[in-house]
Design an enzyme around this catalytic site. Structure first.
Site, PDB file in Angstrom:
ATOM      1  N   CYS A  16      35.851  37.549  16.590  1.00 56.33           N
ATOM      2  CA  CYS A  16      36.208  36.356  15.832  1.00 56.33           C
ATOM      3  C   CYS A  16      37.272  35.543  16.560  1.00 56.33           C
ATOM      4  O   CYS A  16      38.425  35.452  16.145  1.00 56.33           O
ATOM      5  CB  CYS A  16      36.653  36.759  14.435  1.00 56.33           C
ATOM      6  N   GLU A  17      36.873  35.001  17.696  1.00 52.33           N
ATOM      7  CA  GLU A  17      37.696  34.108  18.515  1.00 52.33           C
ATOM      8  C   GLU A  17      36.713  33.198  19.234  1.00 52.33           C
ATOM      9  O   GLU A  17      35.710  33.684  19.776  1.00 52.33           O
ATOM     10  CB  GLU A  17      38.454  34.871  19.615  1.00 52.33           C
ATOM     11  N   GLY A  74      43.339  40.392  47.763  1.00 53.68           N
ATOM     12  CA  GLY A  74      43.039  39.020  47.380  1.00 53.68           C
ATOM     13  C   GLY A  74      41.727  38.437  47.841  1.00 53.68           C
ATOM     14  O   GLY A  74      41.343  37.353  47.386  1.00 53.68           O
ATOM     15  N   TYR A  84      38.204  44.375  37.479  1.00 54.87           N
ATOM     16  CA  TYR A  84      38.865  43.696  36.364  1.00 54.87           C
ATOM     17  C   TYR A  84      37.922  43.573  35.163  1.00 54.87           C
ATOM     18  O   TYR A  84      37.922  42.571  34.455  1.00 54.87           O
ATOM     19  CB  TYR A  84      39.432  42.335  36.815  1.00 54.87           C
ATOM     20  N   ARG A 105      37.418  38.654  31.510  1.00 54.32           N
ATOM     21  CA  ARG A 105      37.585  37.621  32.544  1.00 54.32           C
ATOM     22  C   ARG A 105      37.147  36.219  32.103  1.00 54.32           C
ATOM     23  O   ARG A 105      37.871  35.251  32.374  1.00 54.32           O
ATOM     24  CB  ARG A 105      36.895  38.041  33.842  1.00 54.32           C
TER      25      ARG A 105
HETATM   26  C1  LIG Z   1      46.131  42.890  42.079  1.00 58.31           C
HETATM   27  C2  LIG Z   1      46.799  43.216  43.357  1.00 58.31           C
HETATM   28  C3  LIG Z   1      46.042  43.527  44.490  1.00 58.31           C
HETATM   29  C4  LIG Z   1      44.535  43.470  44.528  1.00 58.31           C
HETATM   30  O1  LIG Z   1      44.043  42.182  44.444  1.00 58.31           O
HETATM   31  P1  LIG Z   1      42.485  41.890  44.687  1.00 58.31           P
HETATM   32  O2  LIG Z   1      42.358  40.450  44.514  1.00 58.31           O
HETATM   33  O3  LIG Z   1      41.726  42.667  43.665  1.00 58.31           O
HETATM   34  O4  LIG Z   1      42.165  42.350  46.068  1.00 58.31           O
HETATM   35  C5  LIG Z   1      46.723  43.888  45.634  1.00 58.31           C
HETATM   36  N1  LIG Z   1      48.073  43.934  45.664  1.00 58.31           N
HETATM   37  C6  LIG Z   1      48.835  43.637  44.595  1.00 58.31           C
HETATM   38  C7  LIG Z   1      50.310  43.729  44.691  1.00 58.31           C
HETATM   39  C8  LIG Z   1      48.219  43.265  43.405  1.00 58.31           C
HETATM   40  O5  LIG Z   1      48.972  42.949  42.346  1.00 58.31           O
END
Ligand SMILES: *Cc1c(COP(=O)(O)O)cnc(C)c1O
Length: 419
Positions: free
Chosen positions: A343-344, A240, A372, A314
């Site tokens: 076409c969006e 995260g 991503y 994204r």
């Molecule tokens: C997507 C995800 C991650 C990675 O998230 P990042 O933001 O890319 O670090 C880690 N654990 C789980 C369970 C996820 O779904």
């Protein structure tokens, strides 16, 4: 820090001028820098080395390219996977099955069996029902599945709603106040070795305090579960950590993240597991594109590029920002809308953006596209599947072919009764 820099007025990936790649592979194309990838993998790993027992599982979904996984396997990363397909990629890259963590809210029975056969190191359970099913399957196979229970700490990660995963209204994990009960019941099942808790509250987090709040909650739950006599040896703290997408933005550094974790987990006496994705791969790639034409607009010109939302989803999905730079900037600027050919109306990369002046035929990049990006690509509007290139110093290689629409068409069938 990355290795996409101007030399002699031309944007390079490490020692390779991007026009050389465009000339041979065409555009759009993702370009990854091996040196940047290795650097990010090491900075994160070295920052966490202050913690006593650590297991790193790269979140494969952020960039599942085989060459990328190879580099990370060599840096000692395991894999966090969310499907059998991702598990197969991790294994193909040489990541030991024992270092694979299987996450995801909808693991099928077939996926559980395949992962058990492969020797998958840990399943992160997202519900009591899933734990019961996994226990039954493993028991029937004469095996014991190692698992953690993913909790939903009900913490607001302060990120975009579509990448927030740790609020009570999100589908992930079990409710915090029911977790101890579920942990106790699942611990009693034959076929299951429940050894800890897992959490992941969202992606692209700009601040550490939501993570800290979630980890503090997880720690208190860990102590409560231990007090009831159950073992908790592993705590999976997820991923995260966010990255800057706009020049000048400041995001938490890995050493700050590590210091916060060291403080919160002091005395936990558990192996700490991590699932970083974006923080490892985000900066390691750009999407190289060519300007198809510049179309006059009511307010601002439309810069129509040959990359689209099917190649980089994204902006369309999360209103995400990607810096846009000309490969050979001429020194002047323009205000423009940047769009793809699909076409969006959501096929829009930027509105009223101040950018390098570009014209038909110019090359440009969307930066910070290593996470991503290609992994979400599709072939909407019967466009090709976007290729990927990896650069290593002065050499480079195509690490994913462009899949032409004709190849995709050849997998389609017209039934006899339509002939
Ligand atoms: C997507 C995800 C991650 C990675 O998230 P990042 O933001 O890319 O670090 C880690 N654990 C789980 C369970 C996820 O779904």
């Amino acid at each position: 820090m990355d290795h996409f820099e101007y030399r002699g007025g031309v944007l390079h990936a490490e020692d390779v001028p991007l026009p050389a790649i465009a000339a041979e592979v065409g555009t759009p194309v993702y370009v990854y820098s091996r040196a940047t990838l290795t650097r990010h993998a090491r900075v994160f790993r070295d920052a966490l080395a202050v913690l006593p027992k650590v297991h790193l599982a790269f979140a494969v979904k952020s960039n599942p390219n085989l060459a990328v996984l190879k580099v990370l396997a060599a840096e000692g990363y395991g894999a966090d996977v969310v499907s059998a397909g991702e598990m197969d990629r991790a294994l193909a890259a040489g990541i030991p099955a024992a270092d694979v963590v299987f996450s995801g809210v909808g693991k099928t029975a077939a996926e559980m069996r395949r992962a058990l056969e492969a020797g998958c190191g840990q399943f992160n359970l997202e519900s009591e029902e899933e734990g019961q099913e996994l226990a039954e399957i493993a028991h029937a196979m004469g095996l014991t599945a190692t698992a953690t229970l993913r909790i939903n700490p009900d913490v607001d990660a302060g990120t975009h709603a579509k990448i927030s995963t740790g609020k009570a209204e999100n589908k992930f994990g079990v409710p915090f106040d029911r977790a101890a009960g579920i942990y106790g019941r699942l611990s009693a099942l034959p076929g299951l070795n429940l050894r800890g808790l897992a959490l992941h509250i969202g992606s692209q987090l700009a601040r550490l305090d939501p993570l800290e709040a979630a980890f503090i909650k997880a720690g208190s739950l860990m102590r409560a579960i231990r007090a009831e006599g159950f073992a908790v040896t592993h705590m999976d703290l997820g991923g995260g950590v966010g990255v800057p997408y706009r020049a000048g933005e400041v995001y938490p550094q890995p050493d700050e993240y590590a210091a916060m974790i060291a403080r919160v987990t002091d005395g936990w006496d558990a192996t700490l597991m991590f699932e970083p994705g974006r923080v490892i791969t985000g900066n390691t790639g750009v999407l190289l594109t060519e300007v198809v034409r510049v179309k006059a607009g009511a307010l601002h010109p439309w810069v129509v590029v040959d990359a689209a939302m099917n190649d980089l989803a994204r902006p369309a999905m999360y209103d995400a920002w990607h810096d846009f730079s000309a490969v050979k900037p001429g020194g002047t600027r323009m205000t423009a809308n940047i769009v793809g050919p699909i076409c969006e109306s959501s096929d829009t990369f930027a509105m009223a953006r101040d950018i390098d002046t570009v014209a038909r035929g110019d090359l440009a990049v969307f930066r910070t596209a290593g996470a991503y990006g290609a992994t979400m690509a599709n072939t909407y509007n019967s466009r090709p599947m976007v290729p990927e290139v990896m650069v290593d110093g002065g050499r480079w290689a195509v690490v994913a072919d462009r899949i032409e629409p004709a190849t995709i068409l050849s997998a389609e069938r017209v039934p006899e009764w339509l002939e």
